[in-house]
Design a protein around this motif. Structure first.
Motif, PDB file in Angstrom:
ATOM      1  N   ALA A  12       0.840  -1.213   0.000  1.00  0.00           N
ATOM      2  CA  ALA A  12       0.000   0.000   0.000  1.00  0.00           C
ATOM      3  C   ALA A  12       0.875   1.263   0.000  1.00  0.00           C
ATOM      4  CB  ALA A  12      -0.936  -0.034   1.199  1.00  0.00           C
ATOM      5  N   ILE A  13       0.260   2.408   0.014  1.00  0.00           N
ATOM      6  CA  ILE A  13       0.978   3.689  -0.125  1.00  0.00           C
ATOM      7  C   ILE A  13       1.995   3.865   1.011  1.00  0.00           C
ATOM      8  CG2 ILE A  13       0.717   6.207  -0.258  1.00  0.00           C
ATOM      9  CD1 ILE A  13      -2.212   5.718  -1.144  1.00  0.00           C
ATOM     10  N   GLY A  14       3.230   4.120   0.622  1.00  0.00           N
ATOM     11  CA  GLY A  14       4.278   4.371   1.613  1.00  0.00           C
ATOM     12  C   GLY A  14       4.881   3.124   2.240  1.00  0.00           C
ATOM     13  N   ALA A  15       4.545   1.946   1.714  1.00  0.00           N
ATOM     14  CA  ALA A  15       5.048   0.696   2.306  1.00  0.00           C
ATOM     15  C   ALA A  15       6.562   0.553   2.161  1.00  0.00           C
ATOM     16  CB  ALA A  15       4.345  -0.496   1.666  1.00  0.00           C
ATOM     17  N   GLY A  16       7.117   1.215   1.140  1.00  0.00           N
ATOM     18  CA  GLY A  16       8.569   1.123   0.918  1.00  0.00           C
ATOM     19  C   GLY A  16       8.933   0.454  -0.398  1.00  0.00           C
ATOM     20  N   LYS A  17       7.987   0.416  -1.333  1.00  0.00           N
ATOM     21  CA  LYS A  17       8.205  -0.268  -2.627  1.00  0.00           C
ATOM     22  C   LYS A  17       9.400   0.302  -3.391  1.00  0.00           C
ATOM     23  CE  LYS A  17       4.012   0.927  -3.860  1.00  0.00           C
ATOM     24  NZ  LYS A  17       3.480   1.423  -2.581  1.00  0.00           N
ATOM     25  N   THR A  18       9.380   1.620  -3.602  1.00  0.00           N
ATOM     26  CA  THR A  18      10.442   2.237  -4.400  1.00  0.00           C
ATOM     27  C   THR A  18      11.791   2.079  -3.704  1.00  0.00           C
ATOM     28  OG1 THR A  18       8.814   3.832  -5.159  1.00  0.00           O
ATOM     29  CG2 THR A  18      11.117   4.358  -5.610  1.00  0.00           C
ATOM     30  N   THR A  19      11.782   2.245  -2.386  1.00  0.00           N
ATOM     31  CA  THR A  19      13.026   2.123  -1.616  1.00  0.00           C
ATOM     32  C   THR A  19      13.604   0.714  -1.781  1.00  0.00           C
ATOM     33  OG1 THR A  19      12.072   3.649  -0.013  1.00  0.00           O
ATOM     34  CG2 THR A  19      14.031   2.436   0.692  1.00  0.00           C
ATOM     35  N   LEU A  20      12.764  -0.305  -1.560  1.00  0.00           N
ATOM     36  CA  LEU A  20      13.257  -1.686  -1.629  1.00  0.00           C
ATOM     37  C   LEU A  20      13.645  -2.068  -3.060  1.00  0.00           C
ATOM     38  CD1 LEU A  20      13.876  -4.340  -0.206  1.00  0.00           C
ATOM     39  CD2 LEU A  20      11.491  -5.025  -0.536  1.00  0.00           C
ATOM     40  N   LYS A 140       4.223  10.553   6.380  1.00  0.00           N
ATOM     41  CA  LYS A 140       4.567  11.810   7.041  1.00  0.00           C
ATOM     42  C   LYS A 140       6.057  12.099   6.872  1.00  0.00           C
ATOM     43  CE  LYS A 140       3.557  14.219  11.271  1.00  0.00           C
ATOM     44  NZ  LYS A 140       3.379  14.095  12.687  1.00  0.00           N
ATOM     45  N   LYS A 141       6.845  11.065   7.093  1.00  0.00           N
ATOM     46  CA  LYS A 141       8.310  11.195   7.009  1.00  0.00           C
ATOM     47  C   LYS A 141       8.745  11.608   5.600  1.00  0.00           C
ATOM     48  CE  LYS A 141      12.212   7.949   7.236  1.00  0.00           C
ATOM     49  NZ  LYS A 141      12.501   6.535   7.428  1.00  0.00           N
ATOM     50  N   ARG A 142       8.042  11.101   4.580  1.00  0.00           N
ATOM     51  CA  ARG A 142       8.429  11.371   3.189  1.00  0.00           C
ATOM     52  C   ARG A 142       8.095  12.817   2.771  1.00  0.00           C
ATOM     53  NH1 ARG A 142       6.098   7.199  -0.961  1.00  0.00           N
ATOM     54  NH2 ARG A 142       4.149   8.061  -0.199  1.00  0.00           N
ATOM     55  N   GLU A 143       7.086  13.385   3.433  1.00  0.00           N
ATOM     56  CA  GLU A 143       6.736  14.801   3.244  1.00  0.00           C
ATOM     57  C   GLU A 143       6.311  15.210   1.840  1.00  0.00           C
ATOM     58  OE1 GLU A 143      10.202  16.794   4.894  1.00  0.00           O
ATOM     59  OE2 GLU A 143       8.991  17.417   6.619  1.00  0.00           O
ATOM     60  N   ARG A 144       5.611  14.315   1.113  1.00  0.00           N
ATOM     61  CA  ARG A 144       5.010  14.793  -0.140  1.00  0.00           C
ATOM     62  C   ARG A 144       3.801  15.618   0.280  1.00  0.00           C
ATOM     63  NH1 ARG A 144       4.523   9.226  -3.129  1.00  0.00           N
ATOM     64  NH2 ARG A 144       6.604   9.025  -4.015  1.00  0.00           N
ATOM     65  N   SER A 145       3.785  16.912  -0.096  1.00  0.00           N
ATOM     66  CA  SER A 145       2.760  17.807   0.461  1.00  0.00           C
ATOM     67  C   SER A 145       1.344  17.319   0.163  1.00  0.00           C
ATOM     68  CB  SER A 145       2.968  19.217  -0.081  1.00  0.00           C
ATOM     69  OG  SER A 145       2.950  19.172  -1.487  1.00  0.00           O
ATOM     70  N   ILE A 186      10.246  -5.492   9.723  1.00  0.00           N
ATOM     71  CA  ILE A 186      11.469  -5.542   8.915  1.00  0.00           C
ATOM     72  C   ILE A 186      11.815  -4.129   8.458  1.00  0.00           C
ATOM     73  CG2 ILE A 186      12.558  -6.551   6.851  1.00  0.00           C
ATOM     74  CD1 ILE A 186      11.703  -8.733   8.714  1.00  0.00           C
ATOM     75  N   ASP A 187      12.942  -3.640   8.891  1.00  0.00           N
ATOM     76  CA  ASP A 187      13.359  -2.290   8.516  1.00  0.00           C
ATOM     77  C   ASP A 187      14.594  -2.363   7.622  1.00  0.00           C
ATOM     78  OD1 ASP A 187      14.206   0.276   8.274  1.00  0.00           O
ATOM     79  OD2 ASP A 187      13.795   0.834  10.352  1.00  0.00           O
ATOM     80  N   PHE A 188      14.339  -2.549   6.324  1.00  0.00           N
ATOM     81  CA  PHE A 188      15.469  -2.712   5.396  1.00  0.00           C
ATOM     82  C   PHE A 188      16.201  -1.400   5.131  1.00  0.00           C
ATOM     83  CE2 PHE A 188      12.610  -1.039   2.306  1.00  0.00           C
ATOM     84  CZ  PHE A 188      11.400  -1.697   2.495  1.00  0.00           C
TER      85      PHE A 188
END
Ligand code: ATP
Ligand code: GNG
Length: 213
Positions: A12-20, A140-145, A186-188
């Motif tokens: 879902a939104i903000g799950a970390g897809k792009t990061t992983l 919140k952390k990512r801060e996309r307005s 899991i905090d990759f």
């Protein structure tokens, strides 16, 4: 079964897809197919008024992903080159079934199937499952307005829709293997060992698939 896999990261939104997906593409030295977010002209308007802007937004995502995956098929998959993307095309239906109504939803469904039924589908999905609290914290952390005013109920429903969608893929597309990652524990990003474990599980799965080809 193909030896060179098409891997998709979902959640879902903000799950970390792009990061992983970015970290894995680098680790495995394979190309990354990434969602276009910043140039999307409808996202801001959509979060302000979902009913008014959903059709334009869903069509925009669908057309962009269609083109990207068509190119991916020709460039990589047809040439047996592995590739990783930060989305599965099916997410268009996950979102649109929630945001569209009536005739627009019916028309969208038809266009979705017309465009995507013959597109390459991932062999492996890394599904990052995370609860509402985790997702809200990361958004919140990512801060996309434009995402800061997102309705919590919308995100909560999306979490359930994702669960249903993954269960449905597991039943209807048995050749697609799904690795579920507990995104709450899991905090990759901060924990190197966590990332190493995910990468190692993925490599092992790819190896097993090759053995069974
Ligand atoms: N496992 C994690 N632990 C801690 N922070 C994370 C983790 N995964 C992602 N983040 C952080 O959460 C934010 C959202 O991550 P990211 O943009 O990768 O999510 P996404 O699933 O691609 O989002 P979207 O659905 O909007 O495309 C980023 O700031 C990222 O650094
Ligand atoms: N409505 C809708 N349909 C989609 O297919 C879709 N794909 C992503 N998103 C939203 C989530 C993030 O805010 C932002 C970046 O992923 O865009 C979508 N929203």
């Amino acid at each position: 079964m193909k030896q060179t896999p098409f891997i998709a990261v979902e959640g879902a939104i903000g799950a970390g897809k792009t990061t992983l997906a970015t970290m894995l593409a680098q680790e495995m030295n394979i190309p990354l197919i990434k969602e276009i977010v910043e140039e999307n002209p409808f996202l801001g308007k959509f979060y302000e008024n979902i009913d008014e802007w959903s059709f334009q937004l869903e069509m925009f995502f669908l057309c962009n992903r269609y083109k990207q995956l068509e190119d991916t098929g020709l460039q990589y998959i047809a040439n047996h080159k592995p590739v990783i993307s930060d989305y599965h095309i099916y997410k268009n239906l996950i979102f649109s079934e929630r945001t569209l109504k009536g005739v627009q939803r019916d028309k969208y469904r038809q266009i979705y199937h017309l465009l995507t039924d013959d597109l390459p589908k991932p062999d492996i999905i890394l599904y990052i499952r995370a609860d509402l609290e985790t997702l809200l914290y990361r958004i919140k952390k990512r801060e996309r307005s434009f995402e800061q005013s997102m309705d919590t109920a919308y995100l909560e429903q999306l979490i359930l829709d994702y669960e249903e969608a993954m269960a449905s893929i597991a039943i209807n597309e048995p050749s697609t293997q799904i690795i579920t990652i507990d995104g709450n524990l899991i905090d990759f990003v901060e924990n190197k060992e966590h990332f190493v474990q995910i990468a190692s599980d993925l490599k092992e799965l790819i190896h097993e698939r090759i053995q069974h080809t």
